[in-house]
Design a protein around this motif. Structure first.
Motif, PDB file in Angstrom:
ATOM      1  N   ASP A 289      21.054 -87.079  -4.712  1.00 15.33           N
ATOM      2  CA  ASP A 289      20.178 -85.972  -5.082  1.00 15.33           C
ATOM      3  C   ASP A 289      18.759 -86.421  -4.754  1.00 15.33           C
ATOM      4  O   ASP A 289      18.293 -87.412  -5.309  1.00 15.33           O
ATOM      5  CB  ASP A 289      20.337 -85.663  -6.573  1.00 15.33           C
TER       6      ASP A 289
ATOM      7  N   GLU B  83      24.234 -85.124 -11.228  1.00 13.36           N
ATOM      8  CA  GLU B  83      23.187 -85.912 -10.554  1.00 13.36           C
ATOM      9  C   GLU B  83      22.585 -86.943 -11.483  1.00 13.36           C
ATOM     10  O   GLU B  83      21.396 -86.884 -11.804  1.00 13.36           O
ATOM     11  CB  GLU B  83      22.051 -84.977 -10.111  1.00 13.36           C
TER      12      GLU B  83
ATOM     13  N   GLY C 104      20.848 -90.239 -12.820  1.00 12.00           N
ATOM     14  CA  GLY C 104      19.973 -91.298 -12.308  1.00 12.00           C
ATOM     15  C   GLY C 104      20.054 -92.481 -13.249  1.00 12.00           C
ATOM     16  O   GLY C 104      20.801 -93.425 -13.034  1.00 12.00           O
ATOM     17  N   ARG C 105      19.318 -92.362 -14.343  1.00  5.52           N
ATOM     18  CA  ARG C 105      19.244 -93.510 -15.250  1.00  5.52           C
ATOM     19  C   ARG C 105      20.599 -93.920 -15.818  1.00  5.52           C
ATOM     20  O   ARG C 105      20.810 -95.089 -16.116  1.00  5.52           O
ATOM     21  CB  ARG C 105      18.241 -93.221 -16.373  1.00  5.52           C
TER      22      ARG C 105
ATOM     23  N   TYR D   4      13.496 -95.767 -12.973  1.00  5.86           N
ATOM     24  CA  TYR D   4      12.083 -95.406 -13.120  1.00  5.86           C
ATOM     25  C   TYR D   4      11.223 -96.640 -13.390  1.00  5.86           C
ATOM     26  O   TYR D   4      10.235 -96.580 -14.103  1.00  5.86           O
ATOM     27  CB  TYR D   4      11.917 -94.316 -14.192  1.00  5.86           C
TER      28      TYR D   4
ATOM     29  N   GLY E  90      20.379 -86.368 -16.204  1.00  4.34           N
ATOM     30  CA  GLY E  90      19.754 -86.415 -17.514  1.00  4.34           C
ATOM     31  C   GLY E  90      20.548 -87.102 -18.608  1.00  4.34           C
ATOM     32  O   GLY E  90      20.053 -87.245 -19.726  1.00  4.34           O
TER      33      GLY E  90
ATOM     34  N   LYS F 103      15.612 -90.896  -7.043  1.00  3.01           N
ATOM     35  CA  LYS F 103      14.289 -91.251  -7.554  1.00  3.01           C
ATOM     36  C   LYS F 103      14.349 -92.306  -8.663  1.00  3.01           C
ATOM     37  O   LYS F 103      13.386 -93.019  -8.878  1.00  3.01           O
ATOM     38  CB  LYS F 103      13.558 -90.001  -8.056  1.00  3.01           C
TER      39      LYS F 103
ATOM     40  N   SER G 291      15.754 -85.057 -19.167  1.00  2.00           N
ATOM     41  CA  SER G 291      16.267 -86.415 -19.023  1.00  2.00           C
ATOM     42  C   SER G 291      16.438 -87.068 -20.380  1.00  2.00           C
ATOM     43  O   SER G 291      15.918 -86.579 -21.379  1.00  2.00           O
ATOM     44  CB  SER G 291      15.302 -87.234 -18.172  1.00  2.00           C
TER      45      SER G 291
ATOM     46  N   ALA H 284      20.780 -89.521  -8.426  1.00  2.00           N
ATOM     47  CA  ALA H 284      19.372 -89.123  -8.349  1.00  2.00           C
ATOM     48  C   ALA H 284      18.555 -90.308  -7.844  1.00  2.00           C
ATOM     49  O   ALA H 284      18.190 -91.211  -8.600  1.00  2.00           O
ATOM     50  CB  ALA H 284      18.865 -88.653  -9.705  1.00  2.00           C
TER      51      ALA H 284
HETATM   52  C1  LIG Z   1      15.160 -86.495 -12.428  1.00  2.00           C
HETATM   53  C2  LIG Z   1      16.306 -85.641 -12.071  1.00  2.00           C
HETATM   54  C3  LIG Z   1      17.608 -86.129 -12.183  1.00  2.00           C
HETATM   55  C4  LIG Z   1      17.940 -87.476 -12.775  1.00  2.00           C
HETATM   56  O1  LIG Z   1      17.508 -87.623 -14.086  1.00  2.00           O
HETATM   57  P1  LIG Z   1      18.084 -88.838 -14.960  1.00  2.00           P
HETATM   58  O2  LIG Z   1      17.476 -88.664 -16.288  1.00  2.00           O
HETATM   59  O3  LIG Z   1      17.637 -90.094 -14.314  1.00  2.00           O
HETATM   60  O4  LIG Z   1      19.559 -88.710 -14.964  1.00  2.00           O
HETATM   61  C5  LIG Z   1      18.634 -85.323 -11.746  1.00  2.00           C
HETATM   62  N1  LIG Z   1      18.405 -84.095 -11.232  1.00  2.00           N
HETATM   63  C6  LIG Z   1      17.155 -83.590 -11.107  1.00  2.00           C
HETATM   64  C7  LIG Z   1      16.973 -82.261 -10.523  1.00  2.00           C
HETATM   65  C8  LIG Z   1      16.075 -84.347 -11.528  1.00  2.00           C
HETATM   66  O5  LIG Z   1      14.846 -83.842 -11.429  1.00  2.00           O
END
Ligand SMILES: *Cc1c(COP(=O)(O)O)cnc(C)c1O
Length: 412
Positions: A66, A260, A262-263, A361, A226, A47, A189, A45
């Motif tokens: 993603d 997906e 991210g953190r 983030y 998440g 972002k 998340s 992810a």
């Molecule tokens: C924000 C988001 C993620 C990543 O979330 P994390 O908590 O960082 O893992 C993955 N998929 C979607 C659709 C998101 O909006």
């Protein structure tokens, strides 16, 4: 990993973001291995931490991306992510974004409403293309996380209800310009409990079975991101336990398992270094004012998020010397803080403070509020440090304004 914070602060100045690339690699490999023996794809992810070098580091290990804007899709492509590993999600895609995504021939567009599906169909038709799509299902499950980062309840704006999703798949199957290949959900998340994920997986797997009966073959089972991390003392879900739940839910379905995170990959790889400017007391409350601010790291203000904060080189401070302090930045907002009631020794000018878990983030949510230049970013790779984003200068911040300095004011 032993990081010489002082030397790095000396070399690059502060505020400074540091990312431990070896940690990111370790996290990625752990998750990938948990899915071994399965067809799987980990799409990072973007972002969470959008630095091109971070994305490239993950792409080199095989990760996809993603993305939630065409800008992120471009970043992913620029970082070398394979186009067939890129997903474009988000509740509000513009026509131009849809067009570019289709022209870039990425893996799929993840749709979040019927109205969006119609737009994508129209754009695909104009281009004479067939759009590969997935549909984001809102399974109406309480992820038991902070309400600001919960996304899988009907009260949230994300995704569509199961029945709507089914109707969309049937429509898409008939359209010559839509090819429904995936199903997606993302319930929130910082998930630290497995049950909500298990429940959501079950609901969505049932949908995939129903679709199969309608001869709609779903190839990608995307369980979102998440996965929670430890910021303070949270117990988290292990990669194995997570993968087992997903694998079990999708048993018997011929799908590629997609997640997906991210953190999970970057949060605890990151450190924000900041120097003390001043100390002051207000009515008995102790404030430590540092040179980083909410424009650098907004999570404490935005989510009331906890970040561990320590003084670098504080090994020989005595417990008796520590008193509670609020750590605040120079921005003109009361919400500009990193921690409250943090136990700290007396701190002189230039004492170095380390804010932990800042790899997700952090920089990606930073801004120029108060005309503050964004921090520099440094990658730590195999014991070496590499600058991966220069410190933003005043000239960078005002460039787009000065670029408009043509006739109209001067003629006055
Ligand atoms: C924000 C988001 C993620 C990543 O979330 P994390 O908590 O960082 O893992 C993955 N998929 C979607 C659709 C998101 O909006």
């Amino acid at each position: 990993m032993n990081i010489d914070f002082s030397a790095l602060a000396q070399k690059y100045n502060t505020p400074l973001y540091l990312y431990d690339f070896d940690y990111i690699a370790k996290r990625y490999q752990e998750l990938k291995e948990a899915f071994s023996g399965q067809k799987s794809l980990i799409s990072y992810a973007v972002k969470a931490n959008s630095n091109i070098f971070v994305i490239r580091h993950l792409a080199q290990m095989g990760a996809g991306a993603d993305c939630v804007s065409i800008g992120e899709v471009r970043r992913a492509l620029a970082a070398g992510v394979k186009r067939y590993k890129i997903i474009f999600s988000g509740v509000g895609k513009r026509d131009e974004e849809i067009r570019e995504a289709l022209q870039s021939d990425i893996l799929m567009l993840n749709l979040e409403s019927e109205a969006e599906m119609k737009r994508v169909e129209l754009v695909a038709k104009e281009l004479g293309k067939e759009a590969r799509i997935s549909i984001r299902v809102n399974p109406n499950i309480d992820p038991k996380t902070h309400p600001y980062i919960s996304t899988g309840l009907h009260e949230n704006k994300f995704g569509v209800e199961i029945d709507v999703a089914k109707r969309m798949y049937i429509y898409a199957k008939k359209s010559p310009h839509l090819n429904p290949v995936g199903v997606h959900f993302h319930i929130g998340s910082q998930l630290t409990e497995l049950d909500p994920i298990k429940e959501a997986c079950g609901i969505v797997a049932d949908l995939v079975r129903n679709l199969k009966a309608l001869e709609i073959e779903i190839k990608f089972f995307d369980v979102g991101g998440g996965l929670g991390v430890t910021y303070e003392s949270e117990t988290t879900i292990s990669a194995e336990a997570y993968a087992d739940v997903v694998i079990e839910a999708a048993r018997g379905l011929d799908v590629t398992l997609l997640c997906e995170p991210g953190r999970y990959l970057t949060a605890n790889a990151g450190y924000l270094l900041t120097k003390v400017l001043y100390e002051k007391g207000n009515g008995g409350r102790r404030f430590v004012i540092v040179d980083a601010a909410m424009n650098d790291l907004i999570r404490p203000s935005l989510y009331d998020a906890y970040h561990k904060i320590e003084v670098a080189d504080s090994a020989d401070t005595k417990k008796e010397e520590m008193t509670a302090a609020d750590i605040v930045g120079p921005v003109c907002e009361s919400g500009d803080f990193f921690g409250k009631n943090v136990m700290l020794p007396p701190l002189g000018h230039d004492a170095l403070v380390v804010i932990y878990s800042a790899g997700a983030y952090g920089f990606s949510m930073s801004s120029n509020y108060n005309t503050r230049g964004r921090a520099a970013e440094v990658a730590l790779v195999n014991g070496e440090d590499h600058l991966i984003r220069k410190r933003e200068q005043f000239e960078d911040i005002v460039a787009l304004e000065l670029a408009c300095e043509s006739g109209w004011q001067r003629s006055k």
